[in-house]
Design an enzyme around this catalytic site. Structure first.
Site, PDB file in Angstrom:
ATOM      1  CB  ALA A   1       1.661  -0.336   4.688  1.00  0.00           C
TER       2      ALA A   1
ATOM      3  CG  HIS B   1      -3.457  -2.538  -3.227  1.00  0.00           C
ATOM      4  ND1 HIS B   1      -2.335  -3.207  -2.982  1.00  0.00           N
ATOM      5  CD2 HIS B   1      -3.587  -2.165  -1.768  1.00  0.00           C
ATOM      6  CE1 HIS B   1      -1.884  -3.248  -1.651  1.00  0.00           C
ATOM      7  NE2 HIS B   1      -2.581  -2.373  -1.050  1.00  0.00           N
TER       8      HIS B   1
ATOM      9  CG  MET C   1      -3.991  -6.105   7.864  1.00  0.00           C
ATOM     10  SD  MET C   1      -5.598  -4.962   7.343  1.00  0.00           S
ATOM     11  CE  MET C   1      -5.538  -3.957   9.010  1.00  0.00           C
ATOM     12  CB  SER C   2      -0.533  -8.222   3.199  1.00  0.00           C
ATOM     13  OG  SER C   2       0.942  -7.382   3.223  1.00  0.00           O
TER      14      SER C   2
ATOM     15  CG  HIS D   1      -6.238   2.334   3.531  1.00  0.00           C
ATOM     16  ND1 HIS D   1      -5.303   1.275   3.914  1.00  0.00           N
ATOM     17  CD2 HIS D   1      -6.536   2.427   2.152  1.00  0.00           C
ATOM     18  CE1 HIS D   1      -4.771   0.880   2.549  1.00  0.00           C
ATOM     19  NE2 HIS D   1      -5.476   1.194   1.602  1.00  0.00           N
TER      20      HIS D   1
ATOM     21  CG  HIS E   1      -4.856  -7.321   1.110  1.00  0.00           C
ATOM     22  ND1 HIS E   1      -5.029  -6.517   0.170  1.00  0.00           N
ATOM     23  CD2 HIS E   1      -3.651  -6.800   1.870  1.00  0.00           C
ATOM     24  CE1 HIS E   1      -3.892  -5.556  -0.055  1.00  0.00           C
ATOM     25  NE2 HIS E   1      -3.110  -5.679   0.967  1.00  0.00           N
TER      26      HIS E   1
ATOM     27  CG  ASN F   1       0.117   2.236  11.697  1.00  0.00           C
ATOM     28  OD1 ASN F   1       0.499   2.171  10.805  1.00  0.00           O
ATOM     29  ND2 ASN F   1      -0.124   1.686  12.885  1.00  0.00           N
TER      30      ASN F   1
ATOM     31  CE1 TYR G   1      -8.212  -5.813   2.683  1.00  0.00           C
ATOM     32  CE2 TYR G   1      -6.283  -6.338   4.261  1.00  0.00           C
ATOM     33  CZ  TYR G   1      -6.999  -5.554   3.204  1.00  0.00           C
ATOM     34  OH  TYR G   1      -6.175  -4.648   2.379  1.00  0.00           O
ATOM     35  CD  GLU G   2      -8.235  -7.156  -1.570  1.00  0.00           C
ATOM     36  OE1 GLU G   2      -8.977  -7.225  -2.677  1.00  0.00           O
ATOM     37  OE2 GLU G   2      -7.004  -7.040  -1.512  1.00  0.00           O
TER      38      GLU G   2
ATOM     39  CB  SER H   1      -0.842   0.025   1.297  1.00  0.00           C
ATOM     40  OG  SER H   1      -1.823  -1.065   1.217  1.00  0.00           O
TER      41      SER H   1
HETATM   42  N1  HPA Z   1      -1.780  -3.037  11.576  1.00  0.00           N
HETATM   43  C1  HPA Z   1      -2.206  -3.833  10.586  1.00  0.00           C
HETATM   44  N2  HPA Z   1      -2.042  -3.576   9.390  1.00  0.00           N
HETATM   45  C2  HPA Z   1      -1.336  -2.455   9.146  1.00  0.00           C
HETATM   46  C3  HPA Z   1      -1.010  -1.522  10.348  1.00  0.00           C
HETATM   47  C4  HPA Z   1      -1.471  -1.833  11.609  1.00  0.00           C
HETATM   48  O1  HPA Z   1      -1.253  -1.257  12.705  1.00  0.00           O
HETATM   49  N3  HPA Z   1      -0.425  -0.332   9.624  1.00  0.00           N
HETATM   50  C5  HPA Z   1      -0.353  -0.690   8.256  1.00  0.00           C
HETATM   51  N4  HPA Z   1      -0.778  -1.914   8.042  1.00  0.00           N
END
Ligand code: HPA
Length: 279
Positions: free
Chosen positions: A122, A70, A216-217, A252, A92, A240, A94-95, A39
């Site tokens: 990310a 994406h 998440m990937s 996001h 992903h 973050n 989760y999609e 991302s």
């Molecule tokens: N958690 C999960 N996925 C993420 C995060 C997070 O804090 N930051 C970017 N992708």
């Protein structure tokens, strides 16, 4: 449900389609390296000479993508004059709740002759890495209970994960980082299902269990690449701190704001890594 890894005919159709396009290029294109962009990292492609861009939607058997940031295309590029296939966008878990969503893509890369897969993502930091920095993944913890190899029937499914991320590659990437004055942490990546961010209690728990970053990937693609006997290097762009570690609302949009800040560093690392891989 038949696992898409077993659909060899559709992998062959994808390979034929891509090789046809390769054949139309003014120069011979044969890459042994592919990279999946996470991302907000699309700007990494700006440093590459793009010879062809192929939408996933046009490649037989490829999944459709849908997350903002994406765009879903395969780029045949030269980076620093080295052939590199860039996958701009991933699917992903989760999609659609399908851990094997990237199986046709990774199988196609293997059939195209890819030996090295570079994964980027990310991620949230659990302690040591600050937003905007890069963490190289040295190992992962799969907190999802999922595998992209569910449904695969051959004994190849019992893949050893003791060296998921190649130690030599990590050594070379560290060297490249040092030479270019880039701070490159190394750590353990925790795969969470998403798409919701974690709770502060989950962040405290996974930190205690040995994770350094959360996302998440990447893990399903790592498993698929190891199943196909490709070597893997992976970089997390820290966007973050984990939930509850600071007083901001995770979103996001924040991911898309912070990821580009590290894109230049990723580009330098990949460029040096390609010099090494093609030397
Ligand atoms: N958690 C999960 N996925 C993420 C995060 C997070 O804090 N930051 C970017 N992708």
């Amino acid at each position: 449900m038949a696992n898409s890894l077993q659909q060899n005919h559709s992998v062959q159709a994808a390979v034929d389609f891509i090789q046809n396009i390769q054949g139309l290029l003014p120069q011979k294109f044969q890459s042994k390296v592919a990279m999946i962009l996470g991302s907000g990292l699309g700007s990494v492609t700006e440093q590459a000479e793009v010879l062809a861009e192929i939408s996933y939607n046009d490649i037989p058997g490829f999944p459709e993508t849908g997350v903002a940031g994406h765009s879903g295309s395969m780029l045949l590029t030269l980076m620093n004059n080295h052939p590199l296939i860039i996958l701009n966008g991933r699917i992903h878990f989760y999609e659609q709740g399908e851990a094997d969503a990237m199986a046709p893509v990774i199988a196609t890369l293997k059939a195209l002759g890819i030996e090295t897969l570079i994964l980027t993502n990310a991620a949230g930091s659990l302690l040591n890495s600050a937003p905007g920095s890069v963490m190289m993944i040295k190992d992962y913890i799969n907190f999802t209970g999922q595998s992209p190899l569910f449904g695969v029937a051959d004994n190849g499914r019992f893949v050893s994960m003791s060296k998921a991320y190649d130690a030599q590659y990590r050594y070379h990437l560290r060297q490249i980082a040092e030479k270019n004055d880039i701070h490159l942490a190394q750590g353990v990546y925790a795969w969470m299902v998403g798409p919701q961010f974690e709770t502060p209690a989950e962040i405290r728990a996974i930190r205690m269990m040995g994770a350094d970053a959360v996302g998440m990937s990447t893990v399903p693609e790592t498993i698929l690449a190891r199943y196909h006997d490709m070597k893997v290097a992976a970089l997390s762009i820290i966007t973050n701190y984990g939930a509850g570690m600071e007083d901001v609302r995770l979103s996001h949009e924040q991911t898309l704001e912070y990821a580009p800040k590290a894109a230049a560093k990723v580009q330098i690392l990949i460029s040096g890594f390609l010099d090494h891989l093609y030397s």
